[in-house]
Write a protein that holds these residues in place. Structure first.
Motif, PDB file in Angstrom:
ATOM      1  N   ALA A  58     -32.749  38.364  26.824  1.00  0.00           N
ATOM      2  CA  ALA A  58     -34.170  38.013  26.768  1.00  0.00           C
ATOM      3  C   ALA A  58     -34.456  37.207  25.508  1.00  0.00           C
ATOM      4  O   ALA A  58     -33.893  37.478  24.443  1.00  0.00           O
ATOM      5  N   PHE A  59     -35.319  36.203  25.654  1.00  0.00           N
ATOM      6  CA  PHE A  59     -35.824  35.436  24.524  1.00  0.00           C
ATOM      7  C   PHE A  59     -37.310  35.729  24.390  1.00  0.00           C
ATOM      8  O   PHE A  59     -38.030  35.786  25.392  1.00  0.00           O
ATOM      9  N   LYS A  91     -36.707  34.976  18.931  1.00  0.00           N
ATOM     10  CA  LYS A  91     -35.982  36.247  18.974  1.00  0.00           C
ATOM     11  C   LYS A  91     -35.159  36.284  20.254  1.00  0.00           C
ATOM     12  O   LYS A  91     -35.598  35.827  21.311  1.00  0.00           O
ATOM     13  N   TYR A  92     -33.963  36.850  20.141  1.00  0.00           N
ATOM     14  CA  TYR A  92     -33.024  36.867  21.253  1.00  0.00           C
ATOM     15  C   TYR A  92     -32.306  38.202  21.264  1.00  0.00           C
ATOM     16  O   TYR A  92     -31.875  38.691  20.222  1.00  0.00           O
ATOM     17  N   VAL A  93     -32.219  38.830  22.436  1.00  0.00           N
ATOM     18  CA  VAL A  93     -31.540  40.112  22.586  1.00  0.00           C
ATOM     19  C   VAL A  93     -30.532  39.989  23.716  1.00  0.00           C
ATOM     20  O   VAL A  93     -30.872  39.531  24.814  1.00  0.00           O
ATOM     21  N   ALA A  94     -29.273  40.395  23.436  1.00  0.00           N
ATOM     22  CA  ALA A  94     -28.226  40.396  24.459  1.00  0.00           C
ATOM     23  C   ALA A  94     -27.090  41.295  23.997  1.00  0.00           C
ATOM     24  O   ALA A  94     -26.839  41.408  22.793  1.00  0.00           O
ATOM     25  N   TYR A  99     -31.000  39.165  17.722  1.00  0.00           N
ATOM     26  CA  TYR A  99     -30.752  38.007  16.875  1.00  0.00           C
ATOM     27  C   TYR A  99     -32.068  37.313  16.550  1.00  0.00           C
ATOM     28  O   TYR A  99     -32.998  37.316  17.351  1.00  0.00           O
ATOM     29  N   THR A 100     -32.099  36.666  15.390  1.00  0.00           N
ATOM     30  CA  THR A 100     -33.209  35.803  15.009  1.00  0.00           C
ATOM     31  C   THR A 100     -32.667  34.383  14.904  1.00  0.00           C
ATOM     32  O   THR A 100     -31.669  34.139  14.218  1.00  0.00           O
ATOM     33  N   ILE A 101     -33.331  33.448  15.592  1.00  0.00           N
ATOM     34  CA  ILE A 101     -32.887  32.055  15.614  1.00  0.00           C
ATOM     35  C   ILE A 101     -33.933  31.198  14.922  1.00  0.00           C
ATOM     36  O   ILE A 101     -35.107  31.210  15.311  1.00  0.00           O
ATOM     37  N   THR A 102     -33.515  30.473  13.888  1.00  0.00           N
ATOM     38  CA  THR A 102     -34.423  29.584  13.169  1.00  0.00           C
ATOM     39  C   THR A 102     -33.872  28.162  13.182  1.00  0.00           C
ATOM     40  O   THR A 102     -32.676  27.951  13.364  1.00  0.00           O
ATOM     41  N   VAL A 103     -34.760  27.213  12.977  1.00  0.00           N
ATOM     42  CA  VAL A 103     -34.393  25.793  13.021  1.00  0.00           C
ATOM     43  C   VAL A 103     -34.071  25.290  11.628  1.00  0.00           C
ATOM     44  O   VAL A 103     -34.781  25.585  10.660  1.00  0.00           O
ATOM     45  N   GLY A 104     -32.993  24.515  11.527  1.00  0.00           N
ATOM     46  CA  GLY A 104     -32.617  23.868  10.273  1.00  0.00           C
ATOM     47  C   GLY A 104     -32.806  22.368  10.386  1.00  0.00           C
ATOM     48  O   GLY A 104     -33.846  21.888  10.827  1.00  0.00           O
TER      49      GLY A 104
END
Length: 191
Positions: A58-59, A91-94, A99-104
Motif C-alpha cells: 500500500a502507498f 509512505k509505503y508498506v510491504a 518505508y518513507t520515500i522522499t524526493v531528491g
C-alpha cells in the motif's frame, strides 16, 4: 521527446524501523506497482520476482491511501508536483515493513536499460546484487510486458573482454547519479 531521454528523479527510500536506506533513480512517470517492485528488489535483492508480484502493498500520501496501483504514475494526481516538487513524503508498506520515500535531485537522462537504478545505500555490499536485478527487469507502464526480461544493453568492447569486465561496466553505469543538462554540456565541452 526521445523515449531514451526523459525526466528522472532520485528517490530516497528509508525503512522506518531499521533506518536502512537506498537512493533509487526512476523515471518521473513510473507507476506505483513498478516502484513497489523496484523498492523490493533494492531492499531484498534475494527475493524472487514471483513472491514480489504476489505481495500485498500500500502507498499513502498525505494520509490518504492511493488506489489503482497497477496504473497510477508518480506524475498523476494526487501525487504529481505535490510529491515530485519535494513536498510531503510518500509512505509505503510491504512485506511487513514500512518505508518513507522522499524526493531528491531531479533532471533528465538516458533511461534505456538503466532505469530504475540504485545509486547508493546503507548496505553497500548489496548494490551489485540489487542493480543486477534492476538491469534486466522491465519496469514499464504496461505491466503485462514486465514479466519478460530485458536484454542487457549492447556494448563495444575489446576482443578479450570477460564477463567480469561486462559486469563492471554495467554496474558502474547503474551507479551514475542524475546529472542535469548543464553538467552534460560542460562535460562535452571539456572532452
Amino acid at each position: 521527446m526521445s523515449l531514451s531521454n526523459k525526466p528522472l528523479t532520485t528517490l530516497r527510500v528509508e525503512e522506518d524501523r531499521s533506518g536502512k536506506w537506498r537512493s533509487l533513480v526512476v523515471c518521473d512517470d513510473i507507476v506505483l506497482h513498478c516502484l513497489h517492485r523496484a523498492v523490493q528488489h533494492c531492499s531484498r535483492p534475494s527475493a524472487q520476482d514471483a513472491a514480489i508480484e504476489r505481495q500485498e502493498y500500500a502507498f499513502t500520501f498525505r494520509g490518504s491511501k492511493l488506489g489503482k496501483l497497477k496504473s497510477l504514475a508518480l506524475t498523476a494526481a494526487p501525487l504529481g508536483e505535490a510529491f515530485l516538487g519535494g513536498g510531503d513524503a510518500l509512505k509505503y508498506v510491504a512485506a511487513g515493513a514500512a518505508y518513507t520515500i522522499t524526493v531528491g535531485r531531479r533532471g533528465r537522462g538516458d533511461i534505456k536499460h538503466y532505469v530504475p537504478r540504485c545509486i547508493a545505500g546503507s548496505a553497500e555490499a548489496d548494490l551489485d546484487a540489487t542493480n543486477s536485478k534492476l538491469l534486466v527487469r522491465r519496469y514499464g507502464r504496461n505491466h503485462t510486458n514486465n514479466k519478460d526480461k530485458k536484454a542487457a544493453p549492447p556494448l563495444l568492447c575489446p576482443a578479450s573482454a570477460t564477463s567480469d569486465w561486462f559486469n563492471r561496466v554495467y554496474m558502474n553505469a547503474m551507479r551514475q547519479p542524475i546529472r542535469d543538462a548543464n553538467e552534460l554540456l560542460l562535460q562535452a565541452m571539456n572532452a
